[in-house]
Write an enzyme that holds these catalytic residues in place. Sequence first.
Site, PDB file in Angstrom:
ATOM      1  N   HIS A  47       0.814  -1.208  -0.001  1.00  0.00           N
ATOM      2  CA  HIS A  47      -0.061  -0.165  -0.100  1.00  0.00           C
ATOM      3  C   HIS A  47       0.880   1.318   0.104  1.00  0.00           C
ATOM      4  O   HIS A  47       2.214   1.125   0.019  1.00  0.00           O
ATOM      5  CB  HIS A  47      -0.977  -0.250   1.390  1.00  0.00           C
ATOM      6  CG  HIS A  47      -0.429   0.120   2.513  1.00  0.00           C
ATOM      7  ND1 HIS A  47       0.741  -0.893   2.910  1.00  0.00           N
ATOM      8  CD2 HIS A  47      -0.345   0.979   3.677  1.00  0.00           C
ATOM      9  CE1 HIS A  47       0.958  -0.671   4.063  1.00  0.00           C
ATOM     10  NE2 HIS A  47       0.532   0.550   4.491  1.00  0.00           N
ATOM     11  N   ASP A  49       5.717   5.500   5.139  1.00  0.00           N
ATOM     12  CA  ASP A  49       6.860   4.369   5.635  1.00  0.00           C
ATOM     13  C   ASP A  49       6.617   3.146   4.577  1.00  0.00           C
ATOM     14  O   ASP A  49       7.816   2.490   4.805  1.00  0.00           O
ATOM     15  CB  ASP A  49       6.379   3.818   7.057  1.00  0.00           C
ATOM     16  CG  ASP A  49       5.114   3.024   7.230  1.00  0.00           C
ATOM     17  OD1 ASP A  49       4.057   3.271   6.561  1.00  0.00           O
ATOM     18  OD2 ASP A  49       5.133   2.154   8.058  1.00  0.00           O
ATOM     19  N   HIS A  50       6.039   3.040   3.661  1.00  0.00           N
ATOM     20  CA  HIS A  50       6.321   2.066   2.778  1.00  0.00           C
ATOM     21  C   HIS A  50       6.570   2.466   1.175  1.00  0.00           C
ATOM     22  O   HIS A  50       7.103   1.698   0.430  1.00  0.00           O
ATOM     23  CB  HIS A  50       5.068   1.211   2.618  1.00  0.00           C
ATOM     24  CG  HIS A  50       4.563   0.507   3.782  1.00  0.00           C
ATOM     25  ND1 HIS A  50       4.969  -0.826   4.051  1.00  0.00           N
ATOM     26  CD2 HIS A  50       3.933   0.974   5.117  1.00  0.00           C
ATOM     27  CE1 HIS A  50       4.323  -1.304   5.083  1.00  0.00           C
ATOM     28  NE2 HIS A  50       3.830  -0.261   5.739  1.00  0.00           N
ATOM     29  N   ASP A 101       0.802  -4.741   7.738  1.00  0.00           N
ATOM     30  CA  ASP A 101      -0.180  -3.743   7.696  1.00  0.00           C
ATOM     31  C   ASP A 101      -1.622  -4.108   7.432  1.00  0.00           C
ATOM     32  O   ASP A 101      -2.147  -3.940   6.254  1.00  0.00           O
ATOM     33  CB  ASP A 101       0.203  -2.606   6.861  1.00  0.00           C
ATOM     34  CG  ASP A 101       1.494  -1.701   7.339  1.00  0.00           C
ATOM     35  OD1 ASP A 101       1.214  -0.515   7.573  1.00  0.00           O
ATOM     36  OD2 ASP A 101       2.273  -2.342   7.403  1.00  0.00           O
TER      37      ASP A 101
END
Length: 338
Positions: free
Chosen positions: A57, A61-62, A240
């Site tokens: 997603h 932070d990704h 997540d």
Amino acid sequence: MSITYQVLGEPGRDNAVFATVNTGHSQHRLLFDCGEGCLDAVPRADVQAIEGLFFSHFHIDHIAGFDRFFRANWFRAEPPVRIFGPAGARSVLHHRLQGYTWNLVENLTGEVRVCELVDESLRTSRYLAPEGFAVEHRFSEAPFDGVVYANDAFRVEARVMHHGVPCLAYLVREADRSNVDSASLTRAGLPEGPWLQRLKDRLVPDEAEIEISGAMHLVGELRKQLLTRQAGDSLAYLTDFRVRNEQEEDELVDFLEGCGVLICEDTFRDDDLDLARQSHHLTSSDVGRLASRVAPEQLIVFHVSDRYTEAELRGQLAQVRRRFERAAFPPHWRLSAP
């Protein structure tokens, strides 16, 4: 194993996973998410060889490390840069590609392909370097059959998880391996030799012929007679998400059937159950219960909260191990349960 992996990033910081599928003849490098600083541990040559970038997603932070990936690859045309993600991936990535100033690119040949999983279909668009990535070229749309990317060596399966936004879980499955049954070879009275490699080569059709000791043999018949099948390696990347009911958990367990290595978030300790539910994450007991049902050979837990001390993280791992003993943090974290 033929699938090797490296968890990138430190505890409480952005994380990602860099995986390599090694067929013995070729290496296929895959990246799952791209957090800030994660690619610092990956040699530039390996970053430039990444075959596919798979986003779960697009929380910051990704994707915060995307600039480093793209800087090393934007000019690549063959093979094109391939990026995968959930619904909205094409819009998000197109904005990112346009977030730079492009000039003097008219004679370049770089190409980016972004594939998103939306409404049970895979929709892919192309963006071209000589156009400054300004134009979206709709490339293809196909029904989603569970697989987002595949070649002769492996396939990458995906499943939409719940995180308040669509979030993809990924599963890499290596193609089944073919091995020569030595007893069958002896019974057939055939000698060992280089022809056995052609027999195992999936690119050689069954209708082809192989010469052995002056005689011609059909490849397909020899395969039936001499080869045995063994399931390839597999690696899952889950981060997540939360499982909202028993049906969702049952479906996830089915998706992960036969998984060899499970890399799974462990964002919150059991003590913070309410916080985990509010933010759509798992607790340590959730992770352990899931792993106990999937029964992977190895469980690597990562993507932990920065709210915890090292002692608390060790206790968190112990909570996972109460339900699944073969659990560990990434080795470079140097954290083990008390």
